[in-house]
Design a protein around this motif. Structure first.
Motif, short mmCIF file in Angstrom:
data_model
loop_
_atom_site.label_atom_id
_atom_site.label_comp_id
_atom_site.label_asym_id
_atom_site.label_seq_id
_atom_site.Cartn_x
_atom_site.Cartn_y
_atom_site.Cartn_z
N THR A 1 12.31 -0.64 -1.90
CA THR A 1 12.45 -1.79 -2.80
C THR A 1 11.09 -2.17 -3.38
O THR A 1 11.01 -2.59 -4.54
N PHE A 2 10.03 -2.01 -2.60
CA PHE A 2 8.68 -2.29 -3.11
C PHE A 2 8.23 -1.21 -4.10
O PHE A 2 7.58 -1.52 -5.10
N ILE A 3 8.58 0.03 -3.83
CA ILE A 3 8.24 1.11 -4.78
C ILE A 3 8.89 0.83 -6.13
O ILE A 3 8.24 0.93 -7.19
N SER B 1 0.84 -1.21 0.00
CA SER B 1 0.00 0.00 0.00
C SER B 1 0.86 1.25 0.00
O SER B 1 0.61 2.20 -0.76
N HIS B 2 1.88 1.25 0.83
CA HIS B 2 2.79 2.39 0.87
C HIS B 2 3.44 2.62 -0.49
O HIS B 2 3.57 3.77 -0.95
N ALA B 3 3.83 1.53 -1.15
CA ALA B 3 4.49 1.66 -2.45
C ALA B 3 3.54 2.23 -3.50
O ALA B 3 3.93 3.13 -4.26
N PHE B 4 2.31 1.73 -3.56
CA PHE B 4 1.36 2.25 -4.54
C PHE B 4 1.12 3.74 -4.33
O PHE B 4 0.98 4.50 -5.30
N ARG B 5 1.07 4.15 -3.09
CA ARG B 5 0.83 5.57 -2.79
C ARG B 5 2.00 6.44 -3.25
O ARG B 5 1.81 7.58 -3.66
N ASP B 6 3.22 5.89 -3.16
CA ASP B 6 4.41 6.72 -3.43
C ASP B 6 4.93 6.63 -4.85
O ASP B 6 5.77 7.44 -5.25
N ILE B 7 4.47 5.66 -5.63
CA ILE B 7 4.96 5.54 -7.01
C ILE B 7 4.82 6.85 -7.78
O ILE B 7 5.79 7.32 -8.40
N PRO B 8 3.66 7.50 -7.79
CA PRO B 8 3.54 8.74 -8.58
C PRO B 8 4.43 9.87 -8.06
O PRO B 8 4.77 10.78 -8.82
N PHE B 9 4.81 9.80 -6.79
CA PHE B 9 5.65 10.85 -6.22
C PHE B 9 7.08 10.76 -6.74
O PHE B 9 7.74 11.77 -6.98
N PHE B 10 7.57 9.51 -6.92
CA PHE B 10 8.97 9.31 -7.29
C PHE B 10 9.18 8.94 -8.75
O PHE B 10 10.24 9.22 -9.32
N PHE B 11 8.20 8.27 -9.38
CA PHE B 11 8.40 7.75 -10.72
C PHE B 11 7.36 8.29 -11.69
O PHE B 11 6.18 8.37 -11.36
N ASP B 12 7.81 8.62 -12.87
CA ASP B 12 6.92 9.08 -13.93
C ASP B 12 6.51 7.87 -14.78
O ASP B 12 6.90 7.73 -15.94
N THR B 13 5.73 6.97 -14.18
CA THR B 13 5.30 5.78 -14.90
C THR B 13 4.25 6.14 -15.94
O THR B 13 3.56 7.15 -15.83
N SER B 14 4.13 5.28 -16.95
CA SER B 14 3.20 5.57 -18.05
C SER B 14 1.74 5.43 -17.64
O SER B 14 0.85 5.95 -18.31
#
Length: 392
Positions: free
Chosen positions: A338-340, A22-35
């Protein structure tokens, strides 16, 4: 600016790994510009009060008390499985049949046969899939892979890998699901050994044969459960038999000729999470310790005499894998990152239509090694990986 396509996530389970995911899903947009953009749509759990509280605390938009309902929902694109091991196959296969992408915690299943059925299901429907071996995604481990691929270590001769813990040493610790073979599949071998097996396959190559042993030091325990801090809660005065290993160790040969020594235990006093490896090659060696996960120790034989020795590289420079997504050099990251990194790769895989490694194929290969070690421990003989058969 055009809005990104959303990937609406349904997570089954919500405790230790549920918190990490859950923490990783929340932080992905903060750190990574995923498609694609992850959306925490719903979480499922059997205890309505518990799952409701988890949804509110961790940021899920809704909850279900039956994972089947989660899979039936049309507003879910990805099923994330963070439940006990005996539930993985049923949930993953159902999700794949429903056309949902799938990510599953390790080990993939209880047996090679189950894991192969899971792989067959995702291959048949073409959904994107991954298995959550998060330690691959520490920047230092990814940098180690880069050094090996570039030939900096030359031919690989040895890997020594351990995963040492001590949280189970009290004989009064309860008989939780991790200590019941019908739920977990195995003890330290499947729980901790699965991680170092995956790291070995990632860095060194495929296993060819193994010989192993395992031991259960405490045969009976009081019934009870684990809490979020890995401390047991005893329930009443009933006791049950422990039918999985407390410790396991095995030797291995790899297809490329390298040798391996592996140990996994929950009876190593003073070790909280001693996930460590050393790899030796003809031109150099590397060492890594998860408790100091940002650092990679590197020895290169080509260094000038007098200056030779292991150097410590803090893998936080922009040149190191994933590190550029976070903070300035020297500002270390932690376990949760690592999860992010892993789930960011999952988002990119969904966007591009491929299953990033490690995926269910890796899960099957890891399961084959686990099963080979178990067979060897029972027979006292070397077991070749080619004899671990899969269903046709």
């Amino acid at each position: 600016m055009a809005m990104k396509k959303q990937v609406r996530i349904g997570m089954v389970g919500y405790k230790f790994m549920g918190k990490a995911h859950s923490h990783a899903f929340r932080d992905i947009p903060f750190f990574f510009d995923t498609s694609v953009h992850p959306v925490m749509q719903a979480v499922a759990g059997r205890d309505e009060q518990g799952v409701k509280e988890a949804a509110e605390k961790m940021g899920w938009a809704s909850y279900e008390t039956d994972w089947r309902r989660l899979i039936e929902r049309e507003d879910i694109d990805l099923i994330d499985i963070v439940t006990p091991n005996n539930t993985h196959a049923e949930i993953a296969i159902a999700a794949a049949k429903a056309g949902k992408h799938v990510i599953c915690e390790k080990p993939l299943a209880l047996t090679v046969e189950q894991s192969q059925l899971m792989l067959d299901a995702v291959n048949k429907t073409g959904v994107v899939h991954m298995i959550c071996h998060n330690y691959r995604f520490a920047p230092a481990v990814q940098f180690a892979k880069k050094l090996i691929e570039q030939g900096c270590l030359g031919r690989i001769f040895h890997i020594r890998a351990t995963f040492l813990q001590d949280w189970l040493m009290s004989p009064d610790f309860p008989l939780t699901w991790r200590l019941r073979k019908e739920v977990s599949g195995s003890g330290t071998l499947g729980d901790l050994g699965a991680h170092i097996i995956d790291l070995a396959r990632f860095l060194v190559g495929e296993f060819s044969e193994v010989t192993g042993m395992k031991e259960t030091f405490v045969k009976k325990r009081p019934l009870g459960e684990m809490d979020i801090r890995l401390k047991g809660r005893v329930e009443g005065d009933k006791w049950g038999e422990v039918n999985v290993d407390d410790a396991s160790a095995f030797l291995a040969r790899f297809e490329n000729g390298a040798l391996g020594i592996f140990e996994a235990t929950r009876f190593s006093r003073g070790n909280r999470a001693g996930n460590r490896f050393e790899i030796n090659g003809e031109k150099g060696s590397i060492r890594w310790d998860m408790e100091n996960m940002n650092n990679l120790q590197v020895y290169l034989e080509e260094d000038e005499p007098g200056l030779q020795g292991f150097r410590t590289i803090n893998c936080t420079e922009v040149e190191h894998p994933y590190a550029g997504a976070y903070w300035p050099a020297g500002h270390i990251i932690g376990y949760e990152h690592t999860f992010i990194n892993l789930l960011a790769e999952m988002m990119n895989g969904i966007a591009d239509g491929f299953s990033p490694a490690p995926n269910f194929a890796d899960g099957v290969r890891n399961q084959e090694v686990l099963e080979a070690v178990e067979r060897s421990a029972e027979s006292g003989k070397w077991v070749q990986l080619s004899t671990i058969t899969q269903p046709s």
